[in-house]
Design an enzyme around this catalytic site. Structure first.
Site, PDB file in Angstrom:
ATOM      1  CD  GLU A  78      -4.747  42.465  -9.519  1.00 36.84           C
ATOM      2  OE1 GLU A  78      -4.359  41.292  -9.451  1.00 36.84           O
ATOM      3  OE2 GLU A  78      -4.058  43.446  -9.192  1.00 36.84           O
ATOM      4  CG  ASN A 104      -2.305  38.976 -10.785  1.00 34.69           C
ATOM      5  OD1 ASN A 104      -1.926  39.909 -10.104  1.00 34.69           O
ATOM      6  ND2 ASN A 104      -3.578  38.648 -10.909  1.00 34.69           N
ATOM      7  CE  LYS A 125      -5.076  48.972  -3.158  1.00 34.48           C
ATOM      8  NZ  LYS A 125      -4.110  47.802  -3.134  1.00 34.48           N
ATOM      9  CB  SER A 169       2.146  43.429  -6.784  1.00 31.47           C
ATOM     10  OG  SER A 169       1.637  42.135  -6.574  1.00 31.47           O
ATOM     11  CB  THR A 175      -3.442  43.805  -1.464  1.00 33.17           C
ATOM     12  OG1 THR A 175      -2.496  42.796  -1.505  1.00 33.17           O
ATOM     13  CG2 THR A 175      -2.735  45.126  -1.656  1.00 33.17           C
ATOM     14  CB  THR A 211      -2.820  49.415  -6.633  1.00 36.64           C
ATOM     15  OG1 THR A 211      -3.762  48.436  -6.212  1.00 36.64           O
ATOM     16  CG2 THR A 211      -2.113  49.995  -5.431  1.00 36.64           C
TER      17      THR A 211
END
Lengths: 388, 388
Positions: free
Chosen positions: A264, A383, A173, A388, A184, A151
């Site tokens: 991230e 974010n 992932k 998401s 996640t 993603t």
């Protein structure tokens, strides 16, 4: 490599059009046997996505023939229609594999999804995508499968450990929402060792407990976390359970480290070692509390060896310790001794991406390691823009 | 206003030179009687600063004559020397008040500190500062005292409620590390109502439980939080306990709201209402989980009504609920109904600073409100540069 490093597996990764940018978004992993044992670990979030509910059910008998994974949509909080879509996805995989000569029911197909929450999957794209993926199944398809489940990951993540005649490999992932109780994170591990479902389950739970469960990028827990382990038995070798469990743990440890390294917006990977705890649970609780302290995460980003924030985080736990016996080292410099000022903080070198915080509770002999990331403006930007 | 709004109190705020920038950094509040009853609530962090340990001890008998507060240094994690410094500070206050004709022992003086952790206070500046502050004590000194306790606060915070012949007023500082179990927050409340220590304690605990304890700016809990309530009895009025408790709660509520409104780097104040919970504890647990979800905090910053992250946060709690009965409104728009997609998220207007998230657990009749802030790049910048 990846999920096709072990014998007895084929895989594919293709672009089905689920992602609007046209990137690969559908992966298929098939166990060609002779054995079809499997085990799984799922999110502990009580709000579970439809594919998690489905896959938990189909795993109940300890067997799986295939796993289909999509990025571009989590199929979480999508109500009865979302669950029907997951079911239809598994049915479609069974149908296309049947057409290729592999007799399989939908109940042998696990489904995993990742992406936005609260949006139905575009089934008009996903179902044809399964036909396309099945057509491309290959013993060399592992890397393409790993790419298709990304993603916001900047790189795809794979790992392989080969022992005496058998192999454990896998793909992962995940680039955010990494927290205890999994993240996640979608992970598929495969092995050609001849291990039954019970042996797989024991090895997988033992490994996730000290690897994925101790990764805490941002304290957030996902609705979709799934870790699957499939055994084909194609090597014909049945390893000792200890050796097998160790190999699974090595692969999980490697993948978990890759997840933290690609979180991230992060600029630092923080290794939090809690030592001399009264119990392992205490060590984990303290490690997580440190890992989730936003002020400390900001300080690490600023390369500021702010041990006061470490003590402040420890102080919120129920772990056994005396405040005036706590010691804290940052990158090996004991900046806090006996709950007070220790060695010169200017000695701490924090220029590199990896930062180690050692918290000595002086209360016993147990320890644990938790991995976290720093908190950055890039994390906020990424974010605050991405639903998401 | 502030701590001198009630009769029977004097206060001062001066620059002692503890802060290197020369800003005011020392406040003194004196109860001139006739009554000297007091109550206090302190951080639940097990790593407590020296002044917290001291003030808890001196409050044991339910009496206080004075409170001395400094910004520019927390005197936390400073070992035995730090505690000696706190003791010397209280002794100095007793000495200078005695010289002005107020007979007082160090054991009647509470001390509160805020600022960097792990650094000894400059006693050569602090002690002369106490003399200077004592010389400036005035019935109009409340505002200056409120200004002197600021750290990264952009504004000073005061509040006053006046009832039939009696008053409750106070001051607060705090702009980060605001979390349940209190915050890096110093609060001094005063009243001229004639209430004994027991009545004060009951009113203060009741008020902090539903105000300061439900403010969660960034999930971080400080080593120094202190909330004190002093009663002079100077009004000669003994209010009904209910009416008094209500007034204390109003002042705490107002100050708590001001703290959230001035949180470091925040661009949004998030009011999280959890309704239809089975128990109040459930409502609070769910509210805190939502308040601490970094991904959601980023989404709110980006004015993204990301209800999936709300559900994901609720799912990590032990509260009673069924995932498919959860409803979530953002600024009044029910974007999630029955755990799935609800009304059009484009209807949500998030342009203003205050954002309301309503989480309906559909499990009972209890409710709670938690206040939080968004997560911003400014928060990261401010806290990666500032050692606290």
């Amino acid at each position: 490599m990846s999920v096709t490093a072990a014998k007895g597996f084929t895989a594919a990764g293709i672009a089905a059009g689920i992602k609007q940018n046209g990137n690969p978004d559908l992966a298929l992993v098939v166990n060609t046997g002779p054995r079809r044992a499997a085990a799984g670990v799922f999110t502990s979030n009580r709000v579970k996505a439809a594919p998690v509910v489905w896959s938990q059910q189909v795993l109940a008998d300890g067997e799986l023939t295939a796993v289909v994974l999509n990025s571009g949509g989590a199929n979480a909080c999508t109500g009865p229609k979302g669950f029907q879509d997951t079911h239809a996805t598994a049915e479609k995989v069974a149908e296309v594999l049947g057409a290729k000569g592999t007799e399989v029911g939908a109940g042998e197909v696990a489904v995993a999804s990742t992406g936005l929450i609260g949006i139905l999957l575009p089934m008009d794209k996903l179902l044809p995508g399964i036909e396309k993926a099945a057509a491309e199944l290959s013993e060399h398809g592992g890397e393409k499968a790993a790419i298709a489940i990304k993603t916001t990951d900047t790189v795809h993540k794979t790992s392989v450990v080969t022992k005496d005649g058998w192999t454990v490999g896998g793909m992962a992932k995940g680039a955010g929402m990494l927290a205890p109780g999994l993240a996640t994170m979608l992970v598929v591990l495969t092995t050609d060792a001849d291990v039954d479902a019970k042996g797989l389950d024991s090895a997988l739970r033992g490994a996730t407990r000290v690897t994925f469960d101790r990764v805490d990028s941002d304290g957030c827990m996902s609705t979709n976390d799934t870790v699957l382990l499939l055994a084909s038995g194609a090597s014909g070798v049945t390893p000792a359970q200890d050796a097998f469990a160790q190999a699974v743990r090595e692969v999980c440890d490697d993948l978990a480290r890759q997840l933290i390294g690609d979180a991230e917006g992060a600029s630092k990977d923080i290794r939090i070692e809690v030592v001399n705890a009264a119990t392992e649970d205490d060590a984990v609780e303290v490690g997580r509390s440190i890992a989730r302290n936003n002020l400390l995460k900001c300080a690490i980003h600023g390369e500021d060896p702010n041990w006061g924030r470490v003590l402040s985080a420890i102080g919120t736990t129920r772990a056994a310790f005396e405040p005036d016996r706590l010691n804290v080292a940052i990158n090996g410099v004991w900046v806090c001794r006996n709950g007070s000022v220790g060695d010169d903080r200017d000695l701490v070198d924090m220029r590199y991406r990896e930062v180690t915080i050692t918290a000595d509770l002086a209360a016993g002999t147990e320890s644990a390691v938790i991995w976290a990331n720093d908190l950055t403006a890039d994390y906020v930007h990424e974010n605050s823009a991405y639903s998401s």
